[in-house]
Every structure is written in C-alpha cells, then in structure tokens.
Design an enzyme around this catalytic site. Structure first.
Site, PDB file in Angstrom:
ATOM      1  N   THR A 315       0.832  -1.192   0.000  1.00 25.17           N
ATOM      2  CA  THR A 315       0.000   0.000   0.000  1.00 25.17           C
ATOM      3  C   THR A 315       0.871   1.247   0.000  1.00 25.17           C
ATOM      4  O   THR A 315       1.975   1.240   0.533  1.00 25.17           O
ATOM      5  CB  THR A 315      -0.956   0.017   1.211  1.00 25.17           C
ATOM      6  OG1 THR A 315      -1.726   1.220   1.174  1.00 25.17           O
ATOM      7  CG2 THR A 315      -0.191  -0.037   2.525  1.00 25.17           C
ATOM      8  N   ARG A 316       0.345   2.304  -0.631  1.00 18.41           N
ATOM      9  CA  ARG A 316       0.976   3.621  -0.560  1.00 18.41           C
ATOM     10  C   ARG A 316      -0.051   4.658  -0.113  1.00 18.41           C
ATOM     11  O   ARG A 316       0.168   5.856  -0.223  1.00 18.41           O
ATOM     12  CB  ARG A 316       1.578   4.020  -1.912  1.00 18.41           C
ATOM     13  CG  ARG A 316       0.624   4.028  -3.068  1.00 18.41           C
ATOM     14  CD  ARG A 316       1.269   4.549  -4.345  1.00 18.41           C
ATOM     15  NE  ARG A 316       0.498   5.586  -4.953  1.00 18.41           N
ATOM     16  CZ  ARG A 316      -0.528   5.390  -5.781  1.00 18.41           C
ATOM     17  NH1 ARG A 316      -0.899   4.176  -6.086  1.00 18.41           N
ATOM     18  NH2 ARG A 316      -1.181   6.413  -6.294  1.00 18.41           N
ATOM     19  N   HIS A 320      -8.052   2.137   5.379  1.00 16.45           N
ATOM     20  CA  HIS A 320      -9.417   2.386   5.813  1.00 16.45           C
ATOM     21  C   HIS A 320     -10.091   1.044   6.096  1.00 16.45           C
ATOM     22  O   HIS A 320      -9.477  -0.014   5.995  1.00 16.45           O
ATOM     23  CB  HIS A 320     -10.160   3.195   4.751  1.00 16.45           C
ATOM     24  CG  HIS A 320      -9.503   4.496   4.416  1.00 16.45           C
ATOM     25  ND1 HIS A 320      -9.383   5.524   5.335  1.00 16.45           N
ATOM     26  CD2 HIS A 320      -8.885   4.927   3.288  1.00 16.45           C
ATOM     27  CE1 HIS A 320      -8.740   6.544   4.778  1.00 16.45           C
ATOM     28  NE2 HIS A 320      -8.423   6.208   3.545  1.00 16.45           N
ATOM     29  N   HIS A 323      -9.857  -1.711   3.495  1.00 12.98           N
ATOM     30  CA  HIS A 323      -8.549  -2.363   3.435  1.00 12.98           C
ATOM     31  C   HIS A 323      -8.412  -3.406   4.542  1.00 12.98           C
ATOM     32  O   HIS A 323      -7.843  -4.477   4.335  1.00 12.98           O
ATOM     33  CB  HIS A 323      -7.428  -1.327   3.571  1.00 12.98           C
ATOM     34  CG  HIS A 323      -7.425  -0.298   2.488  1.00 12.98           C
ATOM     35  ND1 HIS A 323      -7.692   1.029   2.727  1.00 12.98           N
ATOM     36  CD2 HIS A 323      -7.196  -0.387   1.161  1.00 12.98           C
ATOM     37  CE1 HIS A 323      -7.627   1.710   1.603  1.00 12.98           C
ATOM     38  NE2 HIS A 323      -7.336   0.871   0.628  1.00 12.98           N
ATOM     39  N   ARG A 409      -6.476  -4.267  -8.109  1.00 12.46           N
ATOM     40  CA  ARG A 409      -7.043  -3.787  -9.367  1.00 12.46           C
ATOM     41  C   ARG A 409      -6.255  -2.557  -9.789  1.00 12.46           C
ATOM     42  O   ARG A 409      -6.060  -1.645  -9.005  1.00 12.46           O
ATOM     43  CB  ARG A 409      -8.519  -3.461  -9.156  1.00 12.46           C
ATOM     44  CG  ARG A 409      -9.274  -3.042 -10.408  1.00 12.46           C
ATOM     45  CD  ARG A 409     -10.728  -2.739 -10.051  1.00 12.46           C
ATOM     46  NE  ARG A 409     -11.499  -2.395 -11.231  1.00 12.46           N
ATOM     47  CZ  ARG A 409     -11.559  -1.187 -11.765  1.00 12.46           C
ATOM     48  NH1 ARG A 409     -10.853  -0.206 -11.205  1.00 12.46           N
ATOM     49  NH2 ARG A 409     -12.283  -0.938 -12.837  1.00 12.46           N
ATOM     50  N   ASP A 410      -5.779  -2.538 -11.044  1.00  8.13           N
ATOM     51  CA  ASP A 410      -4.921  -1.463 -11.550  1.00  8.13           C
ATOM     52  C   ASP A 410      -3.747  -1.234 -10.599  1.00  8.13           C
ATOM     53  O   ASP A 410      -3.444  -0.103 -10.213  1.00  8.13           O
ATOM     54  CB  ASP A 410      -5.711  -0.175 -11.743  1.00  8.13           C
ATOM     55  CG  ASP A 410      -4.924   0.877 -12.552  1.00  8.13           C
ATOM     56  OD1 ASP A 410      -4.046   0.470 -13.341  1.00  8.13           O
ATOM     57  OD2 ASP A 410      -5.183   2.081 -12.383  1.00  8.13           O
ATOM     58  N   ARG A 570      18.141  29.317 -16.693  1.00  8.63           N
ATOM     59  CA  ARG A 570      16.726  29.660 -16.539  1.00  8.63           C
ATOM     60  C   ARG A 570      15.980  28.569 -15.774  1.00  8.63           C
ATOM     61  O   ARG A 570      15.125  28.854 -14.937  1.00  8.63           O
ATOM     62  CB  ARG A 570      16.093  29.913 -17.908  1.00  8.63           C
ATOM     63  CG  ARG A 570      16.369  31.332 -18.405  1.00  8.63           C
ATOM     64  CD  ARG A 570      15.654  31.642 -19.690  1.00  8.63           C
ATOM     65  NE  ARG A 570      16.312  30.995 -20.831  1.00  8.63           N
ATOM     66  CZ  ARG A 570      15.892  31.113 -22.078  1.00  8.63           C
ATOM     67  NH1 ARG A 570      14.818  31.830 -22.348  1.00  8.63           N
ATOM     68  NH2 ARG A 570      16.549  30.532 -23.068  1.00  8.63           N
TER      69      ARG A 570
END
Length: 691
Positions: A315-316, A320, A323, A409-410, A570
């Site tokens: 996890t990052r 909750h 989870h 997922r993803d 710059r």
C-alpha cells in the site's frame, strides 16, 4: 501365518507433531524427538512403528558419532503429503480462532472461504538468509578511507532507495546496478542476461559531465545527500540508453503524463553506469526505525515465530475499513499470516506523505490480531509501472520471505495518459503476475473490490453480492475522500477509522486554511507581474494568511543574481522559485510567482514539489507575441530581433505554452482588475479562499 495387524495411527495432533519433528530434524536422536513432542521413549517407539507400518516414515541406517542411535527416520513422499494435509487441518482450526477474534474486535464474523491447495514448498529452506552486498564492519572502515580518494557521485533520492534494496538483498539476484546487457534484456523481455525474471531496469543515471570523467574498470564512491559514503561501484559498463524505447517497453507509452516517463526524460541523467556494488553501510533513517526491516531481518522474524505462510499487503495510501476487511479475507483465503508492507520511499506525486501514512497505519494496527499480523516499512522508489511493477513487487516480497502477495485492481497504476485514458487495463497487472507466478515463487491473492452493504452493516466483495438490487451499496473513492478532507466535510465511520481521519485532518486541513501557490507563466510583457501584484493586494486585503510575491525580475536581483539566461540557468532560476514557494506553501502561506517559466518540464517539476504541501494553480497569461512586442517598454524584443540578446523567449528561444493550466487569461483589451478577478474566482471555486 497371517501378517501382523499394523498398529493404529495416533490422533491427528500428535501425528502432525511427530511428522513435523521428523521433517525438521531427521537426524535427531529418539530422546530429542520424544522431548520435542512431549511423549515417553516407550510411547515414541510405538508411534514410530505405527508410522513406518503406514508407509509415512522410512528407516535408514545411520553412521553418526552416536553409536547408540543406529538408525534415523525420514518422511516418505506419502508422509510429506500426509503432513501437508494435517497442516491444513491445523491451520483451519487456527483460523477458526482467528475468525472468533475478528468477530470479537469488529462485531461480525468473516464469511466462510474455501481452502486452497497448499503452497509448493520452496527449494531453499523457508526463510533462510539471502545474500547481501555488505562487507564486514572492519572491511567497511578500511574501504571508507580508501573511497575518500575515489571520484564520487551524489545519489538522488530514487537512487538511494535503489541502492539500499540492492545492498540488503531486496533486489536479489541483482549484484549491482545493471550493465548494458542486463538492461537490454530487462527492457525487451523482462529477463536478465542469464535468463532470470526481472521486470524493472535498475540503473545508475549520471550527468554527461560526470560520465566523461570515469571509465569501465574504475571504482567510484556512492554518497548520500549529506556526503556519507554508502557503497563503491565497480564500473563495468557505460552507455547512453534509448530512453524512448525504455519508456515504450517498460511503461507502455512514451508519454510524459506518466510520472516515470517524465522522470526518465526530464530528471534522469543521460548516461547510465553499471557494475557490481560493494556495500559499506545502509542509508540512515531517523524516522520509524523500529518499523524498518531488511529482508533478512523479516525472514529471521518469521523463522522465530514459526510462520510458514505470509501474505504481503502492498500500500501507498492510508488504511481504511475496506482495506482491513480485504486483508482479513486475503489472510484467511491464503491461510497465512499477514505482513502490512507499505512503501515509504518515492511514490506518486500528490500522494499523502509517508509520515502521515505511517501514523495512520500505527493508529489502526491494534485492529489486527497481534499474534498473526506484523507491519514493516519498505523504502522502495515506485515507478508506477502497472503490470511490470506488480511482478517486481512480487519478487521483492519473495526476497522478504513472503509466500503470498495481494495484487490489486490497476496495481501501481499512474492514472490517466495525455489522452485522458488509463495507462493500463484494470486487470493487466493480475494477468501478468499470474502468467509468471510459478517463476516468481510467490502466490497471488486477487484484490477484491470491497464495498459497504448498509443493510448488513459490513463490507463485502462487490462481485459477490447477489442481491445488489435489494440492498444499499456505499463506497467512497479516493477522489471523494480528498474532496471531503479538503472541504472539511464529514467522513463516515463505516468508511474509515476515527483515528485515521484525525491524522489525515491534522495534515490536510480544509483548503481555506492551507497554503497554496499561484504560478503565473507567460511571455515577457504579457502582464504577469501586473496581475500578480493585484492578486497579492487583494489577498492581503482579505487577510488570514501571509502572502509573498516572487516576481521574476525581483528574484533575479535578490536570489539568482549570478545566473545568466541559458536554458540551464533559466531552469535553475525557476527551480529556486519553486523551492521557496514550496516552503511558503508548506508553512501555510500563499506564494505568488510570476516568472516567464518557458519550459513544460520545469513547470511540472515545480508543480510536483509544491503539491506535496498544498495546491498549485498555474495561470497562463496568454497574451500574444505581437501584443507583447507592442508593449515592449524596455526595448528587449527589439534587441532580440537584432540579435543583440541571445536566447530570448519567443524570439530565439521557444515558449512551451501550457496545455492544462488551471486558469488562462488574456490581458489584450482587458483591464488588470478584471483579469485579477478571474483568478480570484478560480481560487474561490477551488475552496482556497472564502467567497
């Protein structure tokens, strides 16, 4: 004469303990075995006869120093299979106890989950130490002195993360930063030169200037930001990679909307160095030291507690209630202990800082059974590479002693590309992991999308709810959670733990109380400074937060007086403005910046630096070049047209106009007050100032 009747096998618990002891210590004496399973020698002999008669154990002659022990015992394949079956039964009973504790803590029991087949036994002894790249303490002290005379490279934050995991075995089997052959193999087909599976390039990128002073066969010292020598790199390869190919192969698109692709093109050095690492010391971490474990430290911990199966949760984000339910179910499904293993290195720009996240993790850790759950921090620099990253995370967790890994997922997805579409499909990561699961040596546990069913007052997997039309399904997305935090709205207890919400509100107060940066960009003479001054006065009139104006000309005079107007200078000037603005924003103030800032990559870097602490509002003052030249009070455009000013933005040097600025204003034909009002209305709509 009839064959003697085989002795009956003992009850399952005693049989399991006997088979396990024989498996763990096949050369142990009968006295040791009897003591281990708590029976008398006479009872042990009867048990051994029974298991031998049943074909579970075989007797072999023993040629050891103990002449009294003339035979030894070993499990047969049948015995190993029977032990595995008994272990499943044993774990099932333990999980019944786990479920009872879960019900006591949460007020509800977990739904039954079918048992899966046991994980295949690892080839190496479970949780045996893995190779590290450190030398002994005495050798390290000598090498530190010698390394002081070597050319040295100051590592970036990402390189420090990579080096730490190289040295402590987290990136095993890598022995250093990749050489060109390994790099090419990984980029093209996720394979090192020797054929080993490895999906992510681990390279040391350096500047052209530094690369020009070193050659293969040479040693260099690798230092952290404070100048401390961490390791020595023996250079074997030096080459200039094709970064476009790397982006396409590894991340699936050469699109700088992907944070790793942007890093590759706009942050990473152009030359790669490869070679073996000699580790001298680990990077020093002053935060959460008790929560940071090397792979071998975790393996030793698992070994000490007798944990045979461990499921890792990556996890990052803060944890909750969904989870928690997910991890409970994953541990039950895998019949495993749980390792909460959050990433505290570099994650996605805009993520909650790891200090806040770890406080959130610790606040809810007592919601988990202490006997079956632990937490450790992983100092990994994520690449957000989706499918490849999932495989990479699996290999890293295998090195840390885990047997199972939750793939979401993803998983590790970076969000939307430049066309507004997801970079990866929702299940691409799970598909690629499943394809290589056996070779990784770790079993995947599918991430379940958990939603709250109001009528049953519990979380359930969305795809397992059969009566969807008859119940109320509730869910709060990450975007919605951030909106509620930003606007100070209620976050219901069914979604998160009160102690987590409390921590998040401490670091994410309502936007009207946060610091922020308004960043004007546009051509010279476009009206940036005039509007910025008007905004500053209007915000100071409102009061409540300190307001600082960082105008381009003023900064040039007081902060960057030694800089010229080359692209490099710059960029450096804009980075300095960004740094000061980030400090103002972090401390709750308002920074108003008004440089030309002609380059997209530099503006993006400033945005990412500031958005760690507060909002960044880019305002493109889109006044045309013709109008800017017409207003040219200082005669700069005229001098640039005559070639007397080199590298002048809009004439001899490009201006890369923003394509996704939060606000666009054109001062041509508009008075200053109207333009300033448009910016203020934008700030109001974002909740940064009160209407």
């Amino acid at each position: 004469m009839p064959a003697p009747t085989p002795a009956p096998l003992p009850e399952d618990d005693l049989l399991f303990r006997l088979l396990r002891q024989i498996d763990v210590a096949p050369e142990g004496s009968q006295r040791v075995t009897a003591q281990a399973i708590d029976v008398s020698l006479g009872r042990l002999n009867a048990l051994l006869r029974a298991v031998c008669d049943a074909g579970l154990v075989q007797i072999t002659a023993k040629n050891g120093p103990d002449r009294r022990q003339k035979v030894s015992y070993a499990l047969t394949p049948r015995g190993a299979a029977h032990k595995s079956k008994l272990a499943d039964q044993f774990l099932a009973r333990k999980f019944d106890e786990y479920n009872a504790l879960h019900a006591e803590l949460t007020g509800k029991a977990l739904s039954p989950t079918a048992l899966k087949n046991r994980t295949t036994t690892m080839a190496a002894p479970l949780h045996a130490p893995i190779p590290e790249l450190f030398v002994s303490y005495d050798s390290a002290q000598k090498l530190k002195v010698e390394a002081g005379e070597l050319p040295s490279w100051d590592l970036t934050a990402r390189q420090v993360c990579d080096l730490e995991l190289l040295m402590n075995g987290g990136f095993n089997p890598l022995k250093g930063f990749m050489g060109e052959a390994d790099y090419n193999g990984v980029v093209e087909n996720m394979r090192l030169e020797d054929g080993s599976l490895w999906p992510m390039p681990i390279t040391l990128d350096v500047s052209e200037a530094f690369a020009g002073g070193v050659e293969p066969g040479q040693d260099i010292a690798l230092r952290d930001a404070e100048g401390v020598i961490l390791a020595i790199l023996s250079i074997s390869d030096k080459w200039q990679p094709n970064k476009g190919v790397e982006a396409l192969r590894v991340y699936g698109a050469d699109d700088i909307a992907h944070p790793a692709v942007n890093y590759l093109h706009n942050v990473a050095g152009p030359i790669y160095l490869g070679g073996a690492i000699t580790g001298i010391q680990q990077p020093v971490h002053y935060d959460f030291r008790a929560r940071r474990d090397t792979p071998n430290e975790l393996r030793a911990y698992f070994r000490k507690l007798g944990w045979r199966k461990i499921v890792a949760f990556q996890t990052r984000n803060p944890l909750h209630r969904a989870h928690q339910e997910l991890t409970f179910r994953a541990a039950k499904e895998a019949q495993a202990n749980l390792l909460i293993h959050p990433v505290v290195g570099l994650t996605k720009p805009g993520d909650v800082d790891h200090f806040t996240r770890v406080r959130c993790y610790e606040a809810v850790l007592d919601q988990y059974p202490a006997a079956t759950t632990t937490m450790s921090l992983l100092n990994l620099a994520m690449r957000m590479a989706g499918p490849r990253e999932a495989v990479w995370h699996g290999l890293i967790r295998k090195n840390h002693g885990c047997t199972h890994f939750i793939v979401g997922r993803d998983h590790a997805g970076p969000g939307k590309n430049s066309a507004g579409e997801d970079f990866y499909g929702p299940y691409d990561a799970q598909d690629l992991f499943r394809e290589h699961q056996e070779e990784i040596g770790i079993e995947m546990v599918d991430f379940k999308h958990m939603v709250y069913v109001q009528e049953r007052a519990q979380y359930e997997p969305a795809d397992e709810i059969m009566d969807k039309d008859d119940v109320t399904i509730l869910n709060i997305s990450g975007t919605e959670l951030r909106r509620r935090l930003r606007e100070g709205l209620e976050i219901p207890e069914w979604f998160s733990f009160p102690q987590v919400v409390k921590e998040l509100r401490r670091t994410s107060p309502p936007r009207s109380n946060q610091g922020f940066t308004v960043f004007f960009t546009g051509l010279s003479g476009s009206g940036k400074s005039t509007i910025a001054n008007a905004i500053m006065v209007k915000l100071m009139e409102q009061g409540g937060r300190p307001v600082t104006l960082l105008d381009g000309d003023v900064v040039r005079k007081n902060l960057s007086s030694e800089l010229g107007f080359s692209k490099e200078h710059r960029d450096l000037n804009i980075r300095r403005i960004g740094y000061v603005a980030s400090e103002i924003t972090k401390n709750g103030g308002i920074a108003i910046c008004a440089p030309i800032a002609p380059y997209t990559a530099t503006r993006r870097a400033v945005r990412e630096e500031i958005e760690q602490f507060g909002a960044f509002i880019e305002v493109h003052v889109a006044t045309s070049l013709e109008e800017c030249e017409r207003r040219d009070r200082k005669g700069l455009y005229k001098l640039a047209r005559e070639g007397k000013i080199k590298e002048f933005t809009g004439i001899s040097d490009p201006y890369e106009a923003p394509t996704d600025a939060e606000q666009v204003v054109d001062t041509e034909g508009m008075d200053v007050d109207y333009c300033a009002q448009q910016v203020l209305l934008k700030l109001e709509s974002m909740g940064l100032i009160k209407a």
